[in-house]
Design an enzyme around this catalytic site. Structure first.
Site, short mmCIF file in Angstrom:
data_model
loop_
_atom_site.label_atom_id
_atom_site.label_comp_id
_atom_site.label_asym_id
_atom_site.label_seq_id
_atom_site.Cartn_x
_atom_site.Cartn_y
_atom_site.Cartn_z
N PRO A 391 0.82 -1.21 0.00
CA PRO A 391 0.00 0.00 0.00
C PRO A 391 0.86 1.26 0.00
O PRO A 391 2.06 1.21 0.27
CB PRO A 391 -0.80 -0.12 1.32
N GLY A 395 6.98 2.64 2.49
CA GLY A 395 8.43 2.77 2.36
C GLY A 395 9.03 2.06 1.17
O GLY A 395 10.20 1.65 1.22
N LYS A 396 8.30 1.92 0.08
CA LYS A 396 8.82 1.21 -1.10
C LYS A 396 9.96 2.01 -1.74
O LYS A 396 11.01 1.45 -2.05
CB LYS A 396 7.69 0.98 -2.11
N SER A 741 -13.39 -13.69 0.77
CA SER A 741 -12.98 -13.94 2.15
C SER A 741 -14.15 -14.08 3.11
O SER A 741 -13.93 -14.31 4.29
CB SER A 741 -12.04 -12.84 2.64
N LYS A 784 -6.15 -9.26 9.58
CA LYS A 784 -7.44 -9.66 10.13
C LYS A 784 -7.34 -10.05 11.61
O LYS A 784 -8.21 -9.71 12.41
CB LYS A 784 -8.01 -10.82 9.30
#
Length: 835
Positions: A391, A395-396, A741, A784
């Site tokens: 997302p 920090g990509k 899901s 989750k």
């Protein structure tokens, strides 16, 4: 008065309009004409096709010797009354009717008739008088009409003389610009028998359009005709002036280029004669030649560069081609064919860099260190391209910078987001004006080395259009088997990209084209937990923002509870970008308070949790918590969102009637999961009813007393779902929900409703359901589980195949929670409805 005007005054004697003419016929044939109107006094040919020149027309011409010419209206209509566009009308095939032509036309005498080789007929006519078609006698096969002939209405006075002179002056001015007003035209004007004929002749010469020509034809008063003619002549003069201006500008430019060329050639000769130094072009070519030898190009590139240099010497430096060839050679010279940086890989130092710049992301760091270790052992390693997926704000990009720093290489980044033209990757061909190499070659020119770290940002947002597919162009760039001979369209020679380390970033892996994804190794960055965000805030964000806003630790402080509330209520996204924005907002507030107070009354800025709403506004998020007690038909599920994990309540409600209704802004996958769950539970209930039904017992036949027959209820043998309409809803209807899901959650909600058994509120679940009852694995287990813990839920049902994913959840967060791995829906029922 000029000679031209005096000649006209002599020739143009007033006409009485009662000149003797041969006897005119009472009935004539009308020939419709589409353009080039003919006026009285004109002699002009008319070409009639073989289909239009009928025997009846030929007979009429022989009999009367006259024909009427009427203009066709430019607003022809079809049978429905709609106007037909002019470009769609086929005049050769369309039958012109009396309603399609103007009533006023010109009566002409047939001078000559000549049949042409292609079957058409050339009729030479002489315009005699204006006339009106008073009564149409026939429509087909030819138009015949009775005629009413008109004479010009002429009032001889000074005003007419003034009009005549004005027309003559305008024609004289036009004759200097418009070649149509030549000596022959002047002679024809001199021989005009009357002022009306002169006006008609000039009108014929300036080519009026159909409505204007018809209006001019219907004007019988000569003065009015002259007045209209002056307007037309003025317009013609303005158009001619503009044409002359454009022509003069073009000629001036051409003459300028020719003059400059001759002057340059003369300058060369003068310099040569005087023994002066070589000219600018010679110096430029000499410099390019020296640099070509210095750069150290490969043999095939050197050969191309020398050929292009020879061509450059032959092109005049005033030619546009000269700059094109010179720019191409400049690109070849400035590319780093041999320049590179030496890798300086120290695993311990690299580990420190990664730990210093990034908190958490242990898997990503471990994979990067493995990558660096292989590079240290084998510098020429051409492994797969790394793709950092996760997302926004995790920090990509900074991870890519850390890799470059660990290798000791130059870092360069460019975004692929929204790119639609493949030429931006592979460049434009030199045949196009303003052609340039693609982004890859431009990057190498900027960094000046052939082994940088190039980050291809937002690779999942690459576009596709009629201009090409950039994703397909990237295949050659990112394939280690192909990129050693990468050919840019502009350079048209191979460049070795195998030394470049490409790192891609993406938010959603599913949006990356499959062929492109196959060439990359994906490192997933799932986002930060609440605890990780707290640590990042205290160690990195607050010190960085204090320095940025000119504050010190004595001016600003945030308690742990405040940081947690900011994260939970305002910055719940997986990354820390929005969190940093809110910390910066508080720093600005602290700076304002510090500046506003006197120095002796300075006070540390320490906001409380209750004052956050005043400073940061209304909270953006609301955390759902587990209900104390669930009703039958209500089940707690777990969902993954772009902001991390969330608990999700699935509600069902029985209604009168039959059917199944879904609401809650569900996507296609979620809709299919709900339909599948409904079908499975319905079949499960039917099977249970069949098992409970007692076996039939045979009895002896006895005469029963006559009793009334009781009609069975029509729903007696139907299951609950078949007998009721069920409405299934996922709250927060404004939030889109999709993904595989919630299959078992929706199925359990339907079963709970049908059997009137409530599910324990302390149980949450995730998992997809198959049509045979198998529980299938899902993603986002870590997020989750953390969402369930935030909501106070201690029991989680999850697919058996996802049990291994629990290792990703830190032991600290798993403490006090119980997990139930299941492989079939029967196990879900036993656990959730064990009471």
């Amino acid at each position: 008065m000029s000679d031209l005007e005096s000649d006209f005054q002599v020739k143009l004697k007033p006409s009485t309009g009662k000149e003797e003419l041969p006897k005119l016929p009472e009935v004539v044939v009308i020939i419709p004409i589409m353009n080039s109107p003919i006026f009285p006094g004109m002699i002009a040919p008319i070409i009639l096709s073989e289909e239009k020149f009928t025997p009846e027309l030929d007979e009429s011409l022989l009999k009367t010797g006259y024909v009427a010419l009427n203009l066709v209206k430019n607003d022809l209509k079809n049978d429905e009354g709609e106007v037909i566009p002019e470009e769609e009308i086929d005049f050769d095939k369309k039958e012109i009717k009396s309603g399609d032509i103007y009533k006023v036309g010109v009566l002409c005498k047939v001078v000559k008739k000549l049949k042409l080789p292609d079957g058409s007929v050339n009729v030479l006519v002489h315009g005699m008088k204006r006339y009106r078609a008073s009564e149409i006698l026939s429509e087909s096969p030819i138009l015949k009409t009775k005629i009413e002939v008109f004479d010009d209405i002429l009032e001889t006075d000074e005003e007419l003389d003034a009009y005549t002179r004005s027309v003559i002056n305008q024609v004289k001015k036009l004759s200097e610009i418009n070649p149509y007003f030549n000596e022959e035209m002047k002679l024809a004007m001199l021989n005009s028998p009357s002022p009306g004929s002169l006006a008609d002749l000039v009108a014929f010469a300036i080519s009026l359009d159909i409505p204007e020509a018809q209006d001019f034809l219907e004007t019988l008063v000569v003065k009015k005709r002259f007045a209209k003619l002056l307007v037309y002549l003025k317009r013609e003069k303005d158009v001619a002036d503009i044409q002359k201006k454009i022509s003069d500008e073009v000629n001036d430019k051409v003459n300028k280029y020719q003059r400059e060329y001759f002057l340059r050639e003369q300058l060369k000769v003068i310099r040569s004669e005087l023994g002066m130094e070589e000219d600018e072009k010679s110096r430029d070519i000499k410099r390019i030649k020296e640099e070509i030898e210095k750069v150290g190009m490969p043999e095939d590139v050197l050969k191309t560069a020398k050929e292009e240099l020879e061509r450059l010497e032959l092109i005049p430096d005033s030619s546009p081609e000269y700059n094109v060839a010179r720019t191409y050679l400049t690109w070849l010279i400035e590319l780093p064919w041999k320049k590179s940086t030496d890798d300086n890989i120290d695993i311990a130092a690299s580990k420190k860099i990664l730990e210093k710049d990034h908190y958490g992301l242990e898997k990503a760091k471990e994979r990067i260190l493995e990558f660096l270790a292989v590079r240290k052992l084998k510098p020429s390693y051409d492994g797969t391209i790394l793709c950092l997926a996760g997302p926004p704000g995790v920090g990509k990009t900074s991870l890519g910078k850390s890799i470059a720093a660990s290798l000791g290489r130059t870092f360069y980044r460019f975004s692929l987001g929204g790119m639609r033209d493949e030429a931006e990757i592979k460049g434009h061909r030199r045949t196009y004006v303003g052609a340039m190499p693609g982004k890859i070659i431009q990057a190498l020119k900027r960094v000046e080395v052939n082994n940088p770290v190039i980050m291809l940002d937002e690779i999942d947002k690459i576009g596709k259009s009629f201009q090409g597919d950039p994703a397909s162009a990237l295949l050659e760039v990112l394939d280690p088997e192909q990129n050693s001979t990468f050919i840019d369209n502009y350079l048209d020679i191979p460049f070795d990209l195998s030394k470049v380390l490409f790192i891609a970033t993406a938010n959603y892996i599913n949006d990356i084209p499959e062929a492109l994804l196959d060439r990359m190794e994906v490192i997933e960055l799932s986002g930060y937990t609440l605890e990780e965000k707290v640590a990042i805030t205290t160690k990195w964000i607050i010190p960085r923002q204090l320095k940025k806003h000119g504050l010190t630790k004595s001016d600003f402080s945030l308690s742990l509870n405040v940081i947690k509330k900011i994260i939970a209520d305002y910055a719940r996204e997986p990354g820390v970008r929005v969190l940093e924005q809110h910390i910066a907002k508080l720093c600005r507030r602290a700076a304002l308070e510090k500046v506003s107070r006197p120095k002796n009354k300075a006070k540390k800025f320490v906001p409380a949790t209750t004052s956050l709403e005043e400073m940061l506004g209304t909270p953006r998020f609301h955390s759902d918590s587990a209900e104390k007690k669930n009703k039958p038909g209500v089940v707690t599920g777990l969902a993954w969102t772009a902001y991390g994990g969330e608990i999700l309540f699935i509600e069902t409600l029985p209604l009168k009637g039959k059917g199944f209704k879904l609401t809650g802004q569900l996507g296609g996958v979620m809709n299919e999961s709900a339909t599948l769950a409904y079908s499975y539970v319905k079949k499960l209930l039917q099977n249970q009813m069949d098992e409970k039904k007692p076996a039939p017992v045979k009895k002896k036949a006895t005469k029963a007393p006559a009793t009334p027959v009781v009609k069975k209820d029509e729903h007696e043998n139907e299951d609950y779902l078949a007998a009721h309409e069920v409405h299934l809803h996922l709250p927060a209807g404004a939030t889109p929900k999709d993904g595989p899901s919630a299959g078992i959650t929706m199925a359990l909600a339907l079963y709970s409703l049908a059997t009137n058994k409530a599910v324990d509120s302390d149980i949450a679940m995730t998992g997809e359901l198959s049509l045979t009852g198998k529980v299938l694995p899902v993603g986002g287990i870590k997020e989750k589980v953390l969402a369930a813990k935030r909501a106070g839920i201690k029991n989680i049902i999850l697919p058996k195949q996802n049990e291994k994913d629990l290792k990703e959840v830190p032991v600290l967060h798993r403490k006090g929670m119980k997990f139930y791995p299941v492989s079939h829906f029967d196990e879900v029922l036993k656990i959730a409805l064990k009471k």
